[in-house]
Design a protein around this motif. Sequence first.
Motif, short mmCIF file in Angstrom:
data_model
loop_
_atom_site.label_atom_id
_atom_site.label_comp_id
_atom_site.label_asym_id
_atom_site.label_seq_id
_atom_site.Cartn_x
_atom_site.Cartn_y
_atom_site.Cartn_z
N ARG A 16 20.56 21.08 10.86
CA ARG A 16 20.77 22.27 11.67
C ARG A 16 19.53 23.15 11.63
NH1 ARG A 16 26.58 24.16 11.88
NH2 ARG A 16 25.89 26.05 10.81
N SER A 107 22.01 19.14 18.63
CA SER A 107 22.73 18.71 19.84
C SER A 107 23.39 19.90 20.52
CB SER A 107 23.77 17.64 19.50
OG SER A 107 24.69 18.15 18.54
N ASP A 108 23.91 20.84 19.75
CA ASP A 108 24.50 22.05 20.32
C ASP A 108 23.43 22.97 20.87
OD1 ASP A 108 27.05 21.16 19.65
OD2 ASP A 108 27.04 22.21 17.73
N LEU A 110 20.58 22.18 22.23
CA LEU A 110 20.08 21.69 23.52
C LEU A 110 21.07 21.95 24.65
CD1 LEU A 110 18.43 18.40 22.26
CD2 LEU A 110 17.30 20.53 22.90
N ALA A 111 22.35 22.15 24.32
CA ALA A 111 23.37 22.43 25.34
C ALA A 111 23.54 23.94 25.57
CB ALA A 111 24.71 21.82 24.91
N ARG A 127 13.69 17.74 18.31
CA ARG A 127 14.62 16.61 18.30
C ARG A 127 13.89 15.32 17.92
NH1 ARG A 127 17.77 15.44 23.59
NH2 ARG A 127 15.65 15.50 24.32
N GLU A 131 14.65 13.07 14.49
CA GLU A 131 15.05 11.65 14.57
C GLU A 131 14.24 10.77 13.62
OE1 GLU A 131 14.76 10.83 18.76
OE2 GLU A 131 16.72 11.74 19.17
#
Length: 157
Positions: A16, A107-108, A110-111, A127, A131
């Motif tokens: 996070r 992921s949150d 980026l949304a 990101r 990875e």
Amino acid sequence: MRVSVWVAVVCPGTNRVLLAKRGPTTRNAGRWNFFGGGIDDGEHPEDTALRELAEEAGISAARDDLIYLGHCQTGTKRNLLFVVTTQSEFAPAINHESQDWCWMALSDLLALRRLHGPTQKLSPLLRQWLETLPKTQPAASQSRWEWLLSQVSRCWG
């Protein structure tokens, strides 16, 4: 061309990132962003990163703690992205420029629609870097999960 420096504070154990929500009297009010700002005359980008972290989040870091990930351009501004990692999530000491903070899964992030422009454009660099990190699952008690859920609701509220 103006240059701004941004720092993503990341907890690899939870995967996070720490975000700040811009205060109502600041430029880009209500937008979520990494910590950062413009380079002062004669200032080195790493020094800007460390200064902005201290001013905006109360985070003391050293040059060796900074990981440079890359840059992007927004309008007439070049934006540099650094990362600082932490062993565990914590409550930052945000200054007057921010009205709130939260830890958010990438992921949150980026949304999220209310992202500050440079944060949105620099997030893919973060990101890609995340990875490459080994995948680990943090040990968490039920109260820890309750705390994490409350943090997510702060970010989305």
